[in-house]
Write a protein that holds these residues in place. Structure first.
Motif, short mmCIF file in Angstrom:
data_model
loop_
_atom_site.label_atom_id
_atom_site.label_comp_id
_atom_site.label_asym_id
_atom_site.label_seq_id
_atom_site.Cartn_x
_atom_site.Cartn_y
_atom_site.Cartn_z
N UNK A 33 -6.15 29.69 11.94
CA UNK A 33 -5.21 30.76 11.99
C UNK A 33 -4.67 31.09 13.56
N UNK A 34 -5.45 31.37 14.36
CA UNK A 34 -4.94 31.60 15.54
C UNK A 34 -4.21 30.35 16.13
N UNK A 35 -4.73 29.05 15.77
CA UNK A 35 -3.99 27.90 16.53
C UNK A 35 -2.78 27.56 15.59
N UNK A 36 -2.60 28.31 14.48
CA UNK A 36 -1.42 28.06 13.60
C UNK A 36 -0.26 28.66 14.56
N UNK A 37 -0.67 29.66 15.32
CA UNK A 37 0.54 30.34 16.22
C UNK A 37 0.92 29.53 17.40
N UNK A 38 0.42 28.45 17.49
CA UNK A 38 0.49 27.75 18.74
C UNK A 38 1.48 26.54 18.64
N UNK A 39 1.91 25.90 19.58
CA UNK A 39 2.42 24.64 19.35
C UNK A 39 1.58 23.09 19.47
N UNK B 231 7.82 26.61 5.54
CA UNK B 231 8.80 27.16 4.87
C UNK B 231 10.21 26.62 4.61
N UNK B 232 10.41 25.54 5.40
CA UNK B 232 11.51 24.93 5.21
C UNK B 232 11.37 23.49 5.11
N UNK B 233 10.25 22.86 5.04
CA UNK B 233 10.33 21.40 4.58
C UNK B 233 10.09 21.39 3.09
N UNK B 234 11.14 20.43 2.59
CA UNK B 234 11.14 20.29 1.03
C UNK B 234 10.15 20.08 0.46
N UNK C 101 -5.43 24.41 25.07
CA UNK C 101 -4.47 25.53 25.06
C UNK C 101 -3.22 25.30 24.68
N UNK C 102 -2.29 26.03 24.06
CA UNK C 102 -1.04 26.00 23.86
C UNK C 102 -0.19 26.91 24.02
N UNK C 103 1.14 27.10 23.81
CA UNK C 103 1.79 28.15 23.97
C UNK C 103 2.22 28.69 22.54
N UNK C 104 2.49 30.15 22.40
CA UNK C 104 2.67 30.87 21.14
C UNK C 104 3.96 30.16 20.56
N UNK C 105 4.01 29.99 19.44
CA UNK C 105 5.14 29.36 18.71
C UNK C 105 4.83 29.42 17.14
N UNK C 106 5.95 29.68 16.70
CA UNK C 106 6.02 30.04 15.09
C UNK C 106 6.43 28.67 14.29
N UNK C 107 6.52 27.40 14.98
CA UNK C 107 6.85 26.31 14.43
C UNK C 107 6.36 25.85 13.18
N UNK C 108 5.00 26.06 13.03
CA UNK C 108 4.19 25.51 11.83
C UNK C 108 4.64 26.44 10.63
N UNK C 109 5.15 27.62 10.88
CA UNK C 109 5.54 28.43 9.70
C UNK C 109 6.93 28.05 9.43
N UNK D 148 -0.59 20.54 10.99
CA UNK D 148 -0.47 21.65 11.82
C UNK D 148 0.28 22.75 10.64
N UNK D 149 1.38 22.22 10.02
CA UNK D 149 1.89 23.26 9.01
C UNK D 149 0.87 23.72 8.14
N UNK D 150 -0.22 22.86 7.62
CA UNK D 150 -0.99 23.34 6.63
C UNK D 150 -1.71 24.14 7.42
N UNK D 151 -1.97 24.45 8.28
CA UNK D 151 -2.76 25.52 9.27
C UNK D 151 -2.22 26.67 8.79
N UNK D 152 -0.80 26.79 8.84
CA UNK D 152 -0.18 27.90 8.72
C UNK D 152 -0.13 28.11 7.08
#
Lengths: 263, 267
Positions: free
Chosen positions: B26-32, B51-54, B39-47, B233-237
């Motif tokens: 869950x923590x890592x789902x918010x990183x890139x 929500x956008x991948x068909x 370590x990674x930077x905060x990112x919402x790209x997984x979410x 990583x999208x599955x982490x989200x």
């Protein structure tokens, strides 16, 4: 009399459904297990199974995994269920829910998470196959052991424990002679709910380190090879094991199962 | 005091074991980053991907449609079966109980495989029709509906039904308007259980599903084999979303029943 008759008939659709989709498939599997490609009777499938070191090794390995995973689950779940059921914790039900909730989360997602974490801790998971298999199974099936144990321990009447204490039993004796025997139904249903899946759930191993060394995966590999006869034979072996365990624990006689009590 | 501390630490340790993996994801789902432990930077790209991948949204929708649809069929079949069994003579009831118990104790691998052999190998039914898949899920679920409705029937006061009949209700209308309403709690919990069983199933689904259809389970298993990190990583989200949803629903349900019980105690 007529009134009873009409309600009784409601059982027919369900009976037909069960015969078509539960009994018939098993009979077909039984037929396939004892025939060869030409449709003639043979016990060759079984002879192959019990003489091949690979398959018999898989059977023994699966049994060892199932025993180890069940043991770990009991060792972790019993004290947990005991503490939850027997102590005066505030918000007890909320705590219980936390211990049970993982069983509602899709198991593949949870195993995928476990894999990520274990990889950080261990590196290559294939270096400790047995350890990781048992760990994965324990992680996955633990709630199924905690719940039935909690249910029986919760119902345990305090007066039995008081009586034992009055009669001079200390804590250990009380536990061994009173608590443990009275919690056997929960223990048994927990064990059946962990043991059988541990023998057959090959996806956990497959996801953790791409291994297929467990009974269930034999069915999977024969399925992929379109070998219905050998796959059926494995199914029959598993069914026999399941039948023995269920019969021994009287699972056919009871109408309520602990899995049915989840909700 | 010491005893209490030991108890608390034991519970805490077990909870840690159960929740650390999911919480880490869950923590890592918010990183890139795509590797746990770096370590990674905060990112919402997984979410965003989730929500956008068909492909992903179609898979999730398919999983839920299958779960709710098959659970509805199972609820009807299991309930009707339980009512029939309850009013049958003991031989019929015992036979039905026995048949019902088979899928409950059987390994899902064997259930899935045997159904596949019967429907696909023997009868030549195509998996693409979704018929084997739905039948398999109903086989998995209906016995649990049956098992959760049966105790309700036993608790029921039969004289109410007799009274309805005496007052002129037909057998069917007495059944629908008197018996069925009393069974609703059992049917609802059976239905909920059926939905969760379907959502959690992997084995029956792989053996009976059409080639291009995936549920969350089969999709996740394929994704962990593959090297497609963006999907991984999208599955982490997805795990995180499901985890939060389940916890919220379960705790809310617990809160509601807790309140209701308190209310009953007050009376």
């Amino acid at each position: 009399m007529k009134l009873r008759f009409s309600r009784k008939q409601l059982g027919i659709p369900y009976a037909v459904f069960l015969v078509c989709f539960v009994a018939a498939p098993l009979l077909v599997v039984l037929y396939y297990a004892f025939t060869n490609g030409e449709g003639r009777f043979t016990v060759q499938n079984f002879a192959n199974f019990f003489t091949s070191p690979n398959t018999i090794g898989t059977l023994c390995y699966s049994l060892a995994v199932a025993v180890a995973a069940t043991f770990c689950c009991v060792v972790i779940a019993y004290p947990t269920a005991y503490i939850l059921a027997r102590s005066n914790l505030r918000r007890k039900t909320v705590l219980l829910v936390l211990f049970i909730a993982p069983m509602w989360i899709n198991f593949t997602l949870r195993v995928a998470a476990l894999k990520e974490v274990l990889t950080v801790l261990e590196g290559n998971l294939a270096y400790h196959p047995f350890l990781n298999t048992v760990l994965g199974m324990t992680y996955d099936f633990l709630p199924f052991m905690i719940l039935p144990l909690y249910t029986t321990l919760e119902k345990l009447d305090d007066s039995y424990l008081e009586a034992a204490a009055d009669l001079g039993a200390d804590g250990v004796v009380t536990f061994l002679k009173v608590t443990l025997p009275l919690s056997m139904p929960g223990l048994i249903s927990g064990v059946t709910m962990v043991f059988l899946p541990s023998m057959t759930n090959y996806v956990i191993l497959d996801m953790l380190y791409n291994s297929t060394y467990i009974m269930g995966s034999l069915i999977g590999s024969y399925f992929n090879a379109y070998d219905w006869h050998s796959g059926s034979m494995i199914s029959i072996v598993l069914l026999a094991i399941i039948f023995v365990i269920t019969w021994a624990t009287n699972g056919f006689g009871e109408e309520e199962t602990s899995r049915g009590a989840i909700l | 005091m010491i005893k209490k501390t030991i108890r608390f630490s034991w519970l805490a340790l077990v909870l840690l074991f159960m929740y650390v993996p999911v919480l880490t994801l869950m923590v890592y789902s918010f990183t890139d980053t795509s590797v746990i432990g770096t370590s990674g930077n905060f990112s919402l790209k997984n979410y965003v991907t989730l929500f956008t991948t068909e492909e992903l949204s179609e898979m999730i929708r398919g999983t839920f449609v299958l779960a709710v649809g098959s659970a509805a069929i199972a609820a009807v079949l299991g309930t009707v079966g339980a009512i029939g069994a309850f009013y049958s003579r003991s031989a019929g009831r015992r036979a039905l109980n026995f048949l019902n118990q088979i899928p409950v104790v059987n390994a899902e691998v064997v259930t899935g495989f045997s159904l596949c052999v019967l429907l696909i190998v023997v009868f030549g039914r195509s998996k693409e029709t979704f018929f084997p898949l739905v039948a398999g899920h109903v086989v998995l679920e209906a016995p649990f509906v049956y098992l959760s409705v049966l105790p309700r029937l036993k608790q029921m006061d039969n004289s109410i039904y007799e009274a309805a009949r005496d007052l002129g209700a037909g057998a069917a209308s007495a059944l629908f308007r008197v018996v069925l309403p009393q069974l609703i709690p059992g049917i609802v919990s059976g239905f909920m259980l059926a939905v969760t069983l379907s959502l959690d199933d992997y084995f029956i689904t792989t053996y009976t599903k059409p080639a291009t259809f995936d549920t969350i389970s089969t999709y996740v298993v394929n994704a962990t084999r593959g090297s497609h990190t963006e999907i991984k990583t999208a599955l982490w989200a997805l795990s995180s979303v499901i985890f939060v949803l389940i916890l919220a629903v379960v705790l809310a349900g617990n809160f509601v029943t807790g309140k209701r019980m308190e209310g009953e105690n007050d009376r």
